[in-house]
Design an enzyme around this catalytic site. Structure first.
Site, PDB file in Angstrom:
ATOM      1  N   LEU A 166      -1.714  -3.742   9.102  1.00 20.27           N
ATOM      2  CA  LEU A 166       0.175  -3.246   9.344  1.00 20.27           C
ATOM      3  C   LEU A 166      -0.055  -1.829  10.076  1.00 20.27           C
ATOM      4  CD1 LEU A 166       2.164  -5.055   7.911  1.00 20.27           C
ATOM      5  CD2 LEU A 166       0.925  -6.375  10.176  1.00 20.27           C
ATOM      6  N   ASP A 208       2.748  -1.847  -8.054  1.00 22.68           N
ATOM      7  CA  ASP A 208       1.687  -1.439  -6.882  1.00 22.68           C
ATOM      8  C   ASP A 208       2.655  -1.696  -5.894  1.00 22.68           C
ATOM      9  OD1 ASP A 208      -0.634  -1.972  -5.576  1.00 22.68           O
ATOM     10  OD2 ASP A 208       0.239  -3.840  -4.002  1.00 22.68           O
ATOM     11  N   GLY A 268      -5.487  -9.648   2.416  1.00 19.50           N
ATOM     12  CA  GLY A 268      -6.897 -10.373   2.691  1.00 19.50           C
ATOM     13  C   GLY A 268      -7.687  -9.635   3.325  1.00 19.50           C
ATOM     14  N   GLU A 282      -3.386   4.639   6.712  1.00 21.59           N
ATOM     15  CA  GLU A 282      -2.441   3.159   6.402  1.00 21.59           C
ATOM     16  C   GLU A 282      -2.426   1.899   5.559  1.00 21.59           C
ATOM     17  OE1 GLU A 282       0.352   1.708   8.524  1.00 21.59           O
ATOM     18  OE2 GLU A 282      -0.415   3.517   9.976  1.00 21.59           O
ATOM     19  N   ALA A 332      -1.521  -3.701   4.651  1.00 20.48           N
ATOM     20  CA  ALA A 332      -3.298  -3.459   4.912  1.00 20.48           C
ATOM     21  C   ALA A 332      -3.122  -3.183   6.019  1.00 20.48           C
ATOM     22  CB  ALA A 332      -2.849  -5.285   4.775  1.00 20.48           C
ATOM     23  N   LYS A 352       2.879   2.054  -3.565  1.00 24.18           N
ATOM     24  CA  LYS A 352       3.392   1.841  -1.826  1.00 24.18           C
ATOM     25  C   LYS A 352       5.062   2.434  -1.401  1.00 24.18           C
ATOM     26  CE  LYS A 352       0.648  -2.539  -1.392  1.00 24.18           C
ATOM     27  NZ  LYS A 352       0.582  -4.034  -1.293  1.00 24.18           N
ATOM     28  N   GLY A 374      -7.481 -15.939  -4.988  1.00 27.62           N
ATOM     29  CA  GLY A 374      -7.817 -14.934  -4.735  1.00 27.62           C
ATOM     30  C   GLY A 374      -6.846 -13.688  -3.910  1.00 27.62           C
ATOM     31  N   GLU A 399      -4.352  -9.263  -8.895  1.00 28.17           N
ATOM     32  CA  GLU A 399      -4.884  -8.954  -9.105  1.00 28.17           C
ATOM     33  C   GLU A 399      -5.819  -9.710 -10.940  1.00 28.17           C
ATOM     34  OE1 GLU A 399      -5.900  -6.120  -8.902  1.00 28.17           O
ATOM     35  OE2 GLU A 399      -4.860  -5.602  -7.570  1.00 28.17           O
ATOM     36  N   THR A 450     -12.292   3.479  -3.418  1.00 35.02           N
ATOM     37  CA  THR A 450     -12.021   2.125  -5.484  1.00 35.02           C
ATOM     38  C   THR A 450     -10.586   2.114  -5.763  1.00 35.02           C
ATOM     39  OG1 THR A 450     -11.954   4.887  -5.762  1.00 35.02           O
ATOM     40  CG2 THR A 450     -14.013   4.118  -5.236  1.00 35.02           C
TER      41      THR A 450
END
Length: 338
Positions: free
Chosen positions: A133, A198, A315, A126, A131, A202, A184, A187, A75
């Site tokens: 990695l 964002d 992706g 992770e 993504a 991280k 795509g 956001e 989510t």
């Protein structure tokens, strides 16, 4: 289901959407889950249940489940963190691609991950940073073997990496942004990417993984667009974002004249937590980034010549792979404790 080289994992028994769930205590076939995600609800109507859209249904399932539950959080709401403790108290595990709960209070982080350390906790996150990695498990492994992280720096947004790569090729800002949206990669409101928040989340995760007590308020964030553009309706922003083209063009042209390349980077160091545009040498590791690549450059007492983790940073395929790896890892971890 079976995966080559790893032990068998059970099929999911319940998949929740905002106001609907698919449940089968014997396991739900993957094809049915795909159809459920695509709203093809006529495939297995007997498995569909309606709920009120809050977390109580999930919480009730966790309490009633006779076994060790693994909760997979895909989510984008901070509220899902409310049930993490319930799963862990029951001896289960958490797999999350959701940055919001794990960048909430430091107390929550400590209760989920802090004391045993990431690799010895029943939490895997992770995909919140890179993504597919292996960034977080690498940091955790260094710390577990007695190393000390001195700095972390990198490009942690596939969207902004793509945008900056296009701008460095003299594409107009508005055209590059439209291309990213058409692929795509952004956001629904691209200003959420352009704000840098964002990436800031991280950076907080990376800081906490490195052993720092840090929160969102500790991050210095450079917004890529003027404040006026952040407050107007999305439709007005879309109509007027071309007015930012000359400013970005000048910025990138000046950097190129100095033999530099601009990147939007997040960093954790003794100077603090920062998210901003930085100039880098064109032939440096950071300067050779292309497209939507992510990169994390780790410096430590042991790795004075930095350790570099690099690869696709956006992706559905790589992100799904990262989530799947975390599920398999938690499955092994829980089986090892039984």
């Amino acid at each position: 289901y079976k995966v080559t080289g790893v032990q068998t994992c059970a099929l999911p028994i319940c998949v929740f959407r905002s106001q609907m769930a698919m449940m089968n205590l014997q396991g739900i076939p993957i094809g049915d889950i795909v159809d459920f995600h695509l709203s093809k609800l006529d495939t297995r109507p007997a498995l569909i249940t309606h709920h009120d859209g809050n977390l109580e249904a999930v919480s009730r399932l966790i309490r009633d489940y006779d076994g060790l539950p693994i909760l997979v959080d895909l989510t984008a709401t901070a509220r899902s963190g409310e049930i993490y403790a319930e799963v862990l108290q029951k001896g289960g595990g958490i797999v999350s691609a959701n940055k919001l709960p794990v960048t909430s209070s430091m107390d929550s982080w400590q209760s989920w991950i802090g004391d045993p350390g990431y690799l010895n906790s029943a939490v895997r996150i992770e995909t919140t940073v890179g993504a597919g990695l292996p960034i977080l498990k690498t940091i955790a492994g260094l710390l577990e073997t007695g190393d000390k992280i001195t700095s972390l720096k990198g490009c942690f947004s596939g969207t902004l990496g793509f945008l900056f790569d296009r701008l460095s090729q003299s594409q107009k800002f508005s055209d590059a942004l439209n291309e990213a949206r058409s692929r795509g990669m952004t956001e629904p409101d691209p200003r959420e990417d352009l704000s840098g928040m964002d990436v800031a989340r991280k950076v907080v995760i990376l800081g906490r993984m490195a052993g720092l007590h840090c929160d969102m308020e500790d991050v210095e964030v450079e917004n890529l667009i003027p404040e006026d553009y952040s407050r107007i309706p999305l439709q007005d922003f879309e109509k007027n974002c071309h007015n930012l083209d000359p400013e970005f063009q000048l910025l990138f042209e000046q950097a190129e004249l100095r033999g530099k390349k601009l990147c939007y980077l997040g960093s954790v160091s003794s100077a603090g937590l920062k998210v901003r545009i930085e100039e880098v040498d064109q032939n440096s590791v950071l300067g050779t980034l292309r497209g939507s690549e992510n990169i994390c450059v780790i410096s430590s007492q042991r790795y004075r010549e930095p350790l570099v983790i690099r690869g696709p940073g956006a992706g559905p395929e790589v992100t799904a792979s990262g989530v799947f790896q975390d599920i398999l890892d938690i499955n092994r971890f829980l089986n090892g404790r039984v």
